[in-house]
Design an enzyme around this catalytic site. Sequence first.
Site, PDB file in Angstrom:
ATOM      1  N   CYS A   2      28.591  44.852  -4.781  1.00 56.33           N
ATOM      2  CA  CYS A   2      28.886  46.035  -3.972  1.00 56.33           C
ATOM      3  C   CYS A   2      28.712  47.297  -4.803  1.00 56.33           C
ATOM      4  CB  CYS A   2      30.306  45.964  -3.437  1.00 56.33           C
ATOM      5  SG  CYS A   2      30.721  44.425  -2.614  1.00 56.33           S
ATOM      6  N   ARG A  27      21.686  47.107  -5.074  1.00 55.96           N
ATOM      7  CA  ARG A  27      22.672  46.112  -5.490  1.00 55.96           C
ATOM      8  C   ARG A  27      22.908  45.050  -4.412  1.00 55.96           C
ATOM      9  NH1 ARG A  27      26.005  47.893  -9.802  1.00 55.96           N
ATOM     10  NH2 ARG A  27      27.758  46.657  -9.035  1.00 55.96           N
ATOM     11  N   TRP A  75      29.207  44.027   0.153  1.00 53.62           N
ATOM     12  CA  TRP A  75      28.537  42.740   0.271  1.00 53.62           C
ATOM     13  C   TRP A  75      29.590  41.756   0.769  1.00 53.62           C
ATOM     14  CZ3 TRP A  75      23.508  41.218  -0.665  1.00 53.62           C
ATOM     15  CH2 TRP A  75      23.277  39.841  -0.710  1.00 53.62           C
ATOM     16  N   ASN A 101      35.177  46.667  -5.604  1.00 50.18           N
ATOM     17  CA  ASN A 101      34.181  45.656  -5.936  1.00 50.18           C
ATOM     18  C   ASN A 101      34.896  44.498  -6.612  1.00 50.18           C
ATOM     19  OD1 ASN A 101      32.266  47.439  -5.049  1.00 50.18           O
ATOM     20  ND2 ASN A 101      31.365  47.832  -7.052  1.00 50.18           N
ATOM     21  N   GLY A 102      34.437  43.275  -6.345  1.00 49.09           N
ATOM     22  CA  GLY A 102      35.030  42.122  -6.991  1.00 49.09           C
ATOM     23  C   GLY A 102      35.665  41.190  -5.984  1.00 49.09           C
ATOM     24  N   GLU A 493       9.313  31.419 -13.495  1.00 52.50           N
ATOM     25  CA  GLU A 493       9.585  32.808 -13.128  1.00 52.50           C
ATOM     26  C   GLU A 493       8.719  33.251 -11.963  1.00 52.50           C
ATOM     27  OE1 GLU A 493      11.051  36.770 -13.171  1.00 52.50           O
ATOM     28  OE2 GLU A 493      11.854  34.799 -13.659  1.00 52.50           O
ATOM     29  N   LYS A 497      10.196  34.596  -8.378  1.00 53.00           N
ATOM     30  CA  LYS A 497       9.861  35.890  -7.775  1.00 53.00           C
ATOM     31  C   LYS A 497       9.447  35.728  -6.322  1.00 53.00           C
ATOM     32  CE  LYS A 497      11.056  38.588 -10.769  1.00 53.00           C
ATOM     33  NZ  LYS A 497      12.147  37.626 -10.878  1.00 53.00           N
ATOM     34  N   GLU A 500      12.534  34.931  -4.242  1.00 56.94           N
ATOM     35  CA  GLU A 500      13.485  36.028  -4.136  1.00 56.94           C
ATOM     36  C   GLU A 500      13.098  37.041  -3.068  1.00 56.94           C
ATOM     37  OE1 GLU A 500      15.543  36.828  -8.434  1.00 56.94           O
ATOM     38  OE2 GLU A 500      13.421  37.312  -8.275  1.00 56.94           O
ATOM     39  N   HIS A 516       4.699  12.872 -11.821  1.00 56.64           N
ATOM     40  CA  HIS A 516       5.989  12.181 -11.792  1.00 56.64           C
ATOM     41  C   HIS A 516       6.801  12.534 -10.547  1.00 56.64           C
ATOM     42  CE1 HIS A 516       5.316  10.618 -15.781  1.00 56.64           C
ATOM     43  NE2 HIS A 516       5.039  11.838 -16.213  1.00 56.64           N
ATOM     44  N   LYS A 615      21.659  42.803  -7.307  1.00 53.52           N
ATOM     45  CA  LYS A 615      21.079  43.082  -8.618  1.00 53.52           C
ATOM     46  C   LYS A 615      22.006  42.643  -9.745  1.00 53.52           C
ATOM     47  CE  LYS A 615      17.942  44.812 -11.321  1.00 53.52           C
ATOM     48  NZ  LYS A 615      16.649  44.127 -11.423  1.00 53.52           N
TER      49      LYS A 615
END
Length: 620
Positions: A2, A27, A75, A101-102, A493, A497, A500, A516, A615
């Site tokens: 947040c 964020r 959030w 926040n938290g 990576e 990306k 995401e 495999h 973020k």
Amino acid sequence: MCGIVGYIGHRKAKSILIEGLRRLEYRGYDSAGIATLDVEGKLHVVKAAGRIDMLAGELRKNPTPGTVGVGHTRWATHGPATQQNAHPHLGGAGRLAVVHNGVIENYSHLKAMLQSKGYEFVSATDTEVIAHLIDSCLPPTESDGDPIDLEVMVDAVRDTLLQLRGTYGIVVLSPACPGVLIAARMGSPIVIGVGNGEHLIASDASPLVGHTERIVYLADHQIAVVTSDELRVMHREHGDVHPRVDVLDWESGDVDLQGYAHFMLKEIYEQPQTLRDAMRGRLCPDDASAVFGGLNLTSRQLRRVNRIILTACGTSWHAALVGEYLLEAFARIPVEVEYASELRYRNPPVEHDTLLFAITQSGETADTLGAMREMKRKGHPTLSICNVVGSTIAHESDGGVYLHAGPEIGVASTKAYTSQLAVLTMLALYLGRLRHLSYPAGCRITKALQEIPDRVTEALESNDEVLRVAEKYAGANNFLYLGRHFNFPTALEGALKLKEISYVHAEGYPAAEMKHGPIALVDEKTPSVIVIPRGFVYEKVMANLEEIKARGGPIIAIVDQGDEHIASLADDVIRVPQVEDFLQPLVTIIPLQLLAYHIAVLRGCDVDKPRNLAKSVTVE
């Protein structure tokens, strides 16, 4: 996750709060709100579910006058994304407003206790518990607008914090104390901007850019009492402390789009410069080595290190994997890469001569911070590789290295990742030269590093070809990414990306692992992105490529310039400059970043603010 913005001064608070909230959109959030106090001490609160534009629309209908206020982007954790659950939340019948926040872990117990005292809750959040709890610690007054002594208000906040279990960054605004904002932190960042006749409060430094160059980072357990003219910081249990004022060296252009369609694209193109910034003053050609001023360990102490643990999350974990290859190749030190979320609870046996590096962009990642603290409690030296000056991990580690990548606004990390790779390469060079790496080998590595920003510039020239490939495969719903040795982490990576920001399922594997199991996924609708620049495993990866081709899978190959052989095998070829094998991850990742970006745009995704992601992940 947040975002918090607060302002107290001589200017209209609303416009500053909205501007700050827009800068915090990266964020991740799903609702927003602001609260202001007018000159008569009346509290105005406006909230909306959805984006900042929804809040701005509500503000046009419901003005919020005043020169002091707080804003928040939420959030959803406790309760869905609704107007009722959006912050700020009111305590009592409106004696105060809180943004937070938290996560408060014992909120349900506290809520039941407050309900037994007659408090009524209008939201499903843990934050409303904080607001009512502060109110319960205040003395009763005849009406909500009656003034309360500032020290009494501060004591009520302190008493409340002592009852909370979990993480918080909070700001409190009250009509009973109209000329003050009270902020506090425990595990969730709070930054205060020091101005002339005004102060700003935020959950990170981006809303402060352009308003002030002087900032104070609150530490855990600290409380800040902020007026337009004064900043007072105290420890919640030990009294006043003298805060350190740092310099905010970001420019306004760092947090503006500057003509780019998205921050992610801007940051992809900034990478040649951010790599130069990461290496500036650290490469030492005369010694064929690197120089680090912040490790706080002598050469003799570093020579005694017999094992290194790299711990991180997400993209930083992929950088750590590259670092493992580099450190073992150059310094001949055994290296383990640990997910921070696992390391903090796994309790592995760790020898006394082990050094830990915590790798993080934000410096606030909860799992990485928890893992670092656990290792520190056990007496191991803990260093950090971090982008944000003054962040919690940078502050609590025994030493470390800053990336100097500047603010990274796009949720999907790009320039911080390549800066981490550059720092890890220099660190491997430095430790290697302390041990067995020869002067000629050091010279070769140093020279290659000096040239890498120009090679990344050349890699960016692949953009048009990447766009063509993206247009061809934007409709695919599954991708495989393959690479070996230094480029195995690149495959991971690249897949991350794509996941995401385009919400396309993608998996990264070592190329030899195809046979495999994952080869069962290969069909004509599943493109395989194969990272195959020239190197000692080139022929091995080529064999894996042919296995996929034999089964009809489309192949997108990332190859060196001048490699014509692969064009006869791959369906699509994207070329990057040829560099030393240990630097290949710095150039091969560029087209993969661009591929994810263009596919996301073509699919209509919100590139800079992907769904369900934040973020800075400051909760477990």
